[in-house]
Design a protein around this motif. Sequence first.
Motif, PDB file in Angstrom:
ATOM      1  N   ILE A  95      41.170  -4.398  44.926  1.00 55.94           N
ATOM      2  CA  ILE A  95      41.615  -5.118  43.732  1.00 55.94           C
ATOM      3  C   ILE A  95      40.426  -5.355  42.808  1.00 55.94           C
ATOM      4  O   ILE A  95      39.403  -5.914  43.220  1.00 55.94           O
ATOM      5  CB  ILE A  95      42.251  -6.476  44.127  1.00 55.94           C
ATOM      6  CG1 ILE A  95      43.434  -6.246  45.076  1.00 55.94           C
ATOM      7  CG2 ILE A  95      42.685  -7.246  42.884  1.00 55.94           C
ATOM      8  CD1 ILE A  95      43.906  -7.514  45.750  1.00 55.94           C
ATOM      9  N   THR A  96      40.554  -4.945  41.557  1.00 53.21           N
ATOM     10  CA  THR A  96      39.490  -5.185  40.578  1.00 53.21           C
ATOM     11  C   THR A  96      39.823  -6.353  39.656  1.00 53.21           C
ATOM     12  O   THR A  96      38.933  -6.908  39.020  1.00 53.21           O
ATOM     13  CB  THR A  96      39.239  -3.929  39.730  1.00 53.21           C
ATOM     14  OG1 THR A  96      40.430  -3.607  39.001  1.00 53.21           O
ATOM     15  CG2 THR A  96      38.864  -2.742  40.611  1.00 53.21           C
ATOM     16  N   ALA A  97      41.093  -6.725  39.554  1.00 52.68           N
ATOM     17  CA  ALA A  97      41.519  -7.795  38.648  1.00 52.68           C
ATOM     18  C   ALA A  97      40.934  -9.135  39.073  1.00 52.68           C
ATOM     19  O   ALA A  97      40.784  -9.407  40.267  1.00 52.68           O
ATOM     20  CB  ALA A  97      43.040  -7.877  38.606  1.00 52.68           C
ATOM     21  N   ARG A  98      40.634  -9.981  38.090  1.00 52.32           N
ATOM     22  CA  ARG A  98      40.209 -11.352  38.346  1.00 52.32           C
ATOM     23  C   ARG A  98      41.130 -12.347  37.639  1.00 52.32           C
ATOM     24  O   ARG A  98      40.801 -13.514  37.483  1.00 52.32           O
ATOM     25  CB  ARG A  98      38.750 -11.557  37.925  1.00 52.32           C
ATOM     26  CG  ARG A  98      37.762 -10.808  38.822  1.00 52.32           C
ATOM     27  CD  ARG A  98      37.862 -11.251  40.265  1.00 52.32           C
ATOM     28  NE  ARG A  98      36.895 -10.592  41.132  1.00 52.32           N
ATOM     29  CZ  ARG A  98      37.127  -9.474  41.814  1.00 52.32           C
ATOM     30  NH1 ARG A  98      38.326  -8.868  41.703  1.00 52.32           N
ATOM     31  NH2 ARG A  98      36.215  -8.943  42.604  1.00 52.32           N
ATOM     32  N   THR A  99      42.287 -11.848  37.216  1.00 55.08           N
ATOM     33  CA  THR A  99      43.381 -12.697  36.730  1.00 55.08           C
ATOM     34  C   THR A  99      44.588 -12.392  37.596  1.00 55.08           C
ATOM     35  O   THR A  99      44.928 -11.221  37.804  1.00 55.08           O
ATOM     36  CB  THR A  99      43.713 -12.405  35.260  1.00 55.08           C
ATOM     37  OG1 THR A  99      42.583 -12.709  34.447  1.00 55.08           O
ATOM     38  CG2 THR A  99      44.901 -13.238  34.796  1.00 55.08           C
ATOM     39  N   MET A 100      45.237 -13.432  38.107  1.00 53.47           N
ATOM     40  CA  MET A 100      46.332 -13.244  39.060  1.00 53.47           C
ATOM     41  C   MET A 100      47.574 -14.005  38.615  1.00 53.47           C
ATOM     42  O   MET A 100      47.508 -15.202  38.320  1.00 53.47           O
ATOM     43  CB  MET A 100      45.909 -13.726  40.446  1.00 53.47           C
ATOM     44  CG  MET A 100      47.005 -13.682  41.492  1.00 53.47           C
ATOM     45  SD  MET A 100      46.417 -14.393  43.058  1.00 53.47           S
ATOM     46  CE  MET A 100      47.848 -14.123  44.114  1.00 53.47           C
TER      47      MET A 100
END
Length: 486
Positions: A161-166
Amino acid sequence: MEYKITGYKPEKLFHFFEEVCAVPRGSGNEKGISDFLVKFAKDRGLWVYQDDSYNVIIKKNGSEGAEDKEPVMLQGHIDMVCDKRAGVEHDFGTEGIDLVLKDGVLFANGTTLGADNGVAIALMMMVLDDEDIKHPPVECVFTTEEEVGLNGAQALDKSQITARTMINMDSEEEGVATISCAGGLRVQLTRPVERTTTEGTLVQIKIEGLLGGHSGTDIDKERQNANILMARMIENLMKNTDGKLVAFAGGTKDNAITRECEASLLYADKAEAEKAEKFACALAETFSEEISSFEPDFACEVSIEEGQSAAVLKDEDAKAFISAIRLVPNGVYRRNIKMDGFVVVSSNMGVVRANENELVIVISPRSSVASLQEDTKERLALLAETFGFDIEYSGEYPGWDFKEDSKIREVFKESYRELFGEELKLEALHAGLECGLFSEALPGLDAIAVGPTLYNVHTPDENVPLDSFERFYELLKDVLARLAAA
């Protein structure tokens, strides 16, 4: 397949939900739905990852003009709680859910619906399939065994996972966003036993008709636990009549408030059994008077069968078993008065079994304060030691702390205000969410939990108003479009 849901937009969203419901997906039986999602991704040429726990990640590039925006994670779990009403014939291992649509509300036919968290699966499928919506790069994360301890999220290789917004979509009230949650675990007490076969008159007791519910979100609603009521019944019978405990079985899930429980005692003397029957009926009337205002459908059935042979427990085992059930912490026992009585610590005794060779008690403690969760574990260890039980802890997961500054929270608030003319409510949740595990593994993660309205999850009365489902997708689309334009 022939779809039952018609007249709601976008039509494909509801068709996806029906397709999900057609696949058996109880906790521990997620291979089918996992493979279904992998095929879904491959059919659309999307990047897909599947691990040995059947977790799935599907990635989609940003829409035109938003290819280089920061990615956002959409997340939900693919397993469901499998429960059904007494007398309902349904094999959750091989059969999909039989849907019933009534006045715009979707139910299942005598079983749990699995909208928790099937709505998230359908929503993510819609985002991945729809080429017309505006969105940044999305990473859709589908996890397994959430309902039995967040096991899939624990096992997932989060470096994928590269996202830092969930955006977690396992919240259950439209217009409310969850911004922190409690941690939890599964505790099992076991005690080995030996039985002796004897004959006599069997007194059978069945408690049913209780509301039940989710041991996190419904634990503060005074819903009665059938295991607790039955233990009170049996303890009184053991004190006042000369019976031997044969059976005790209540609950199917540690994280569901027990709705039904059955137990039986064997009496060498028929007259003593008849005395026990009258005593049990009188006590059932007392229970009804105590709880009728909030458990209107409570029912207790008592019956007698003569000439029965049964394997009974020794008196010391029966006493230890019933005493432990009576004293296990159950319900809410710590609140935060400054936060409108928000539940801080609770415990739910979800499963109790008097098996052939062992006695089993399974408990689901929750706490948003780590030190108080440790206190509960210590109390349960002391209880186990006192009554001769072994204790085992499993599936422990962390809580999710409130974050003072949250971009995704502000985007949701603005979107909700402009779409619906109302303010989005924010709340801390006593139930467990996977946000805590992802926040612990992904430094700097900005998370929020949202979703359409679901009622009576973890029970056969579970339902979802389809207009809420429809509105939530409009909110999700608008939020994604704002993130794409930011």
